[in-house]
Enzyme design. Structure first.
Site, PDB file in Angstrom:
ATOM      1  N   ASN A  37      44.838  40.086  46.838  1.00  0.00           N
ATOM      2  CA  ASN A  37      45.932  40.949  46.355  1.00  0.00           C
ATOM      3  C   ASN A  37      46.502  41.765  47.508  1.00  0.00           C
ATOM      4  OD1 ASN A  37      46.644  41.124  43.323  1.00  0.00           O
ATOM      5  ND2 ASN A  37      44.428  40.789  43.326  1.00  0.00           N
ATOM      6  N   HIS A 171      43.957  44.700  36.943  1.00  0.00           N
ATOM      7  CA  HIS A 171      42.751  44.290  36.211  1.00  0.00           C
ATOM      8  C   HIS A 171      42.919  42.853  35.701  1.00  0.00           C
ATOM      9  CE1 HIS A 171      39.071  44.714  33.985  1.00  0.00           C
ATOM     10  NE2 HIS A 171      39.672  44.115  32.972  1.00  0.00           N
TER      11      HIS A 171
HETATM   12  C1  GRF Z   1      41.206  40.562  41.196  1.00  0.00           C
HETATM   13  O1  GRF Z   1      40.979  39.597  40.197  1.00  0.00           O
HETATM   14  C2  GRF Z   1      41.545  41.896  40.601  1.00  0.00           C
HETATM   15  O2  GRF Z   1      42.243  41.819  39.403  1.00  0.00           O
HETATM   16  C3  GRF Z   1      40.175  42.478  40.340  1.00  0.00           C
HETATM   17  O3  GRF Z   1      39.395  42.077  41.432  1.00  0.00           O
HETATM   18  C4  GRF Z   1      39.929  40.867  41.976  1.00  0.00           C
HETATM   19  C5  GRF Z   1      40.189  41.126  43.413  1.00  0.00           C
HETATM   20  O4  GRF Z   1      40.569  39.963  44.093  1.00  0.00           O
HETATM   21  N1  GRF Z   1      40.233  43.902  40.136  1.00  0.00           N
HETATM   22  P1  GRF Z   1      41.075  40.051  45.587  1.00  0.00           P
HETATM   23  O5  GRF Z   1      40.016  40.830  46.358  1.00  0.00           O
HETATM   24  O6  GRF Z   1      42.386  40.736  45.585  1.00  0.00           O
HETATM   25  O7  GRF Z   1      41.153  38.618  46.039  1.00  0.00           O
END
Ligand code: GRF
Length: 285
Positions: A37, A171
């Site tokens: 992300n 989330h």
């Molecule tokens: C994502 O699925 C987010 O929704 C959750 O943790 C995960 C993080 O993934 N809170 P990344 O570290 O961004 O790949």
């Protein structure tokens, strides 16, 4: 339940006046793991799809892959070692009075008060370290992106006021279903036919804050956790960026003060089309 009535009190901030330039937001991103992300926000900031800059990254984990992503993008990155802060709190006590915090927190469930206060003391110490790092960056928003630590009212009250919510989270489930750390696993294990992702403001509960945006993806009979995570993550990237852009454009109203819980309203005439694009995207993955 019907949609919130008109007599809600509008407390929204960041509404832009006509002609005013859209401000680029200054963001902190808090991570614990792979940071995809974060990467999506960095990429979109670079190529102009995001009206914001990530100016600082913090992890609670020295080995988080996201730290390498921050460093590759030349963004200052820090680690706050929660374990050390919990140990220090154990031996030298708390840095603030905890009783009133304990009364407003909804994240620590230990029935034993002494144990709960002990946990809270460690959390607050770590959060003070976060705040000390974050504040010089003069941030608009703090974005949790796979940050696996609970956030106490000490941290929340530092950034939020009644009219301003400045901490947001992504989330991997359709809240209020499946809060906690295993959104994709829980959605699949429950036998859901649709999964969802949610961007929300952070409040003093676990994944209970006002929802900014949600979207859904189909779950097929051949799916497993990896395949739905892959599908869901594509949506996460879109939703997180869109919500930040809405915030930058002053299009997120916070509705509060009525009989219902605090909620949000998106003032964007393209909203229905954006929602449709998200669902189309989920079907294409
Ligand atoms: C994502 O699925 C987010 O929704 C959750 O943790 C995960 C993080 O993934 N809170 P990344 O570290 O961004 O790949």
């Amino acid at each position: 339940m019907s949609f919130p009535p008109f007599n809600y009190v509008l407390l929204s901030k960041h509404l832009l006046h006509k002609g005013e330039d859209m401000k680029r937001l200054r963001l902190a991103v808090l991570i614990s793991g792979s940071g995809t992300n974060l990467q999506s926000l960095l990429d979109r900031s670079q190529d102009g799809r995001l009206a914001a800059d990530v100016v600082v990254v913090i992890s609670d984990n020295f080995y988080a892959q996201g730290l390498l992503r921050a460093s590759a993008a030349k963004i200052p990155a820090y680690v706050v070692n929660y374990k050390t802060h919990h140990q220090e709190a154990k031996y030298s006590g708390s840095i603030i009075a905890l009783d009133s915090l304990d009364q407003t927190q909804r994240i620590l469930k230990q029935p034993d008060k002494a144990l709960r206060l002990q946990k809270l003391a460690g959390l607050v110490r770590a959060e003070k370290a976060l705040i000390d790092i974050l504040d010089p960056y003069e941030l608009d928003y703090i974005c949790l992106a796979g940050f696996t630590r609970l956030v106490s009212p000490y941290f929340i009250n530092h950034y939020n006021s009644k009219s301003e919510h400045r901490i947001i989270n992504i989330h991997p489930a359709m809240l209020p279903s499946f809060p906690g750390l295993h959104g994709y696993e829980d959605t699949l294990a429950y036998g859901c036919r649709w999964g969802g992702v949610t961007v929300h403001f952070v409040d003093s509960g676990e994944d209970t804050g006002p929802i900014i945006a949600q979207s859904i993806y189909p779950i097929w009979r051949t799916d497993d956790v990896d395949s739905i995570r892959k599908r869901g993550l594509q949506l996460e990237y879109e939703l997180y960026a869109q919500c930040i852009n809405w915030l930058a454009e002053g299009k997120v109203e916070i509705l509060s003060g009525g009989p219902f819980r605090t909620s949000t309203l998106i003032n964007d005439e393209d909203y229905p089309q954006i929602l449709k694009n998200w669902v189309d995207l989920a079907f294409s993955k």
